[in-house]
Design an enzyme around this catalytic site. Structure first.
Site, PDB file in Angstrom:
ATOM      1  N   CYS A 109       2.821  32.757  -5.308  1.00  0.00           N
ATOM      2  CA  CYS A 109       1.786  33.337  -4.467  1.00  0.00           C
ATOM      3  C   CYS A 109       2.503  34.095  -3.366  1.00  0.00           C
ATOM      4  CB  CYS A 109       0.858  32.272  -3.872  1.00  0.00           C
ATOM      5  SG  CYS A 109      -0.378  32.986  -2.764  1.00  0.00           S
ATOM      6  N   CYS A 112       0.426  33.754   0.358  1.00  0.00           N
ATOM      7  CA  CYS A 112       0.428  32.478   1.104  1.00  0.00           C
ATOM      8  C   CYS A 112       0.910  31.366   0.180  1.00  0.00           C
ATOM      9  CB  CYS A 112      -0.946  32.186   1.698  1.00  0.00           C
ATOM     10  SG  CYS A 112      -2.291  32.290   0.500  1.00  0.00           S
ATOM     11  N   SER A 113      -0.018  30.530  -0.298  1.00  0.00           N
ATOM     12  CA  SER A 113       0.395  29.455  -1.212  1.00  0.00           C
ATOM     13  C   SER A 113      -0.757  29.054  -2.124  1.00  0.00           C
ATOM     14  CB  SER A 113       0.885  28.242  -0.414  1.00  0.00           C
ATOM     15  OG  SER A 113      -0.148  27.772   0.456  1.00  0.00           O
ATOM     16  N   CYS A 114      -1.478  30.036  -2.676  1.00  0.00           N
ATOM     17  CA  CYS A 114      -2.560  29.750  -3.615  1.00  0.00           C
ATOM     18  C   CYS A 114      -2.007  28.964  -4.796  1.00  0.00           C
ATOM     19  CB  CYS A 114      -3.203  31.053  -4.081  1.00  0.00           C
ATOM     20  SG  CYS A 114      -4.033  31.961  -2.759  1.00  0.00           S
TER      21      CYS A 114
END
Length: 205
Positions: A109, A112-114
Site C-alpha cells: 500500500c 498508507c497501510s491498506c
C-alpha cells in the site's frame, strides 16, 4: 528492512506524529495500571500472527484442494471468502492473486497501510514502513531478496497497490509433495508473508 513484527522499543527511531501519540497514550495507560504491556504484546501477536493469518491460510488451503472454490475465488474473491465466514471492515472488496512459476504477485500500500484484516489480521510493522512502501514498487526483486526470497530471473514480479477500494490476497503456489495432506495440514504451511507475497508457502508457519 526489519520484518519481525511488533516492537514497543522505539528509542532512537523516527516516528510519525500519529505513532508518537499512540506511544504516549500507551505509556500513560501502562503507567496508570490500565494496560499490562505483556498482555498487550500477546494480544498484538495473536492478531498479527495467529487469528488473522489463520483465516487467510484456510482460504488458500481450500483453493489448493478444491478447484471449484479456486475458480470462484478468481472470479469473485469477496463472496468466496465470505462463504467461509471471513468478512468485515477492510475486507469488503477482495481480489485473489494466484502465483505461478511464471508470475509472482506482491502486495503493497503505497499511500498508507491498506490491508485485508478479515483474512490477515493486523498488518505487520514492516508493511506500514516507508522503505517497504516505496521500494516495493521501484525494486521489488531486491526487496524480496531482503526477505530471503530469491526468485528466478524468468519469473515476472507483479506489484499490486492495495487501496481503500480494493485489497488483495496472494494465493501462493502449493508446495510439492503435499498431495496427501488435508486442508488443516496444508494451512499450517501458509504464512502471513506468503499471502502478502514476500515469502513462499512451505515450512510450517
Amino acid at each position: 528492512m526489519p520484518h519481525d513484527g511488533h516492537d514497543h522499543d522505539h528509542e532512537g527511531s523516527e516516528l510519525s506524529p500519529l505513532a508518537l501519540r499512540v506511544k504516549a497514550l500507551e505509556s500513560l495507560l501502562v503507567e496508570k495500571g490500565y494496560v499490562d504491556p505483556a498482555a498487550l504484546d500477546v494480544l498484538i501477536d495473536t492478531y498479527e500472527n495467529k487469528v488473522g493469518p489463520r483465516n487467510g491460510a484456510r482460504v488458500v488451503a481450500k483453493a489448493w484442494v478444491d478447484p471449484a472454490y479456486a475458480a470462484w475465488l478468481k472470479r469473485d474473491a469477496t463472496s468466496a471468502i465470505v462463504s467461509l465466514g471471513y468478512e468485515g471492515r477492510q475486507g469488503e472488496h477482495m481480489v485473489a492473486l494466484f502465483n505461478t512459476p511464471q508470475l509472482h504477485n506482491m502486495v503493497v500500500c503505497t499511500l498508507c497501510s491498506c490491508y485485508p484484516w478479515p483474512v490477515l489480521g493486523l498488518p505487520p510493522a514492516w508493511y506500514k514502513s516507508m522503505p517497504y512502501r516505496s521500494r516495493a514498487v521501484i525494486e521489488p526483486r531486491a526487496v524480496l531478496a531482503e526477505f530471503g526470497l530469491n526468485l528466478p530471473e524468468t519469473t515476472e514480479i507483479r506489484v499490486w497497490d492495495s487501496t481503500a477500494e480494493v485489497r488483495y490476497l496472494v494465493i501462493p503456489m502449493r508446495p510439492e509433495n503435499t498431495g496427501g495432506l488435508g486442508e488443516d495440514e496444508l494451512a499450517a504451511l501458509i504464512s502471513r508473508d506468503s499471502m502478502i507475497g514476500t515469502a513462499l508457502a512451505g515450512a510450517a508457519a
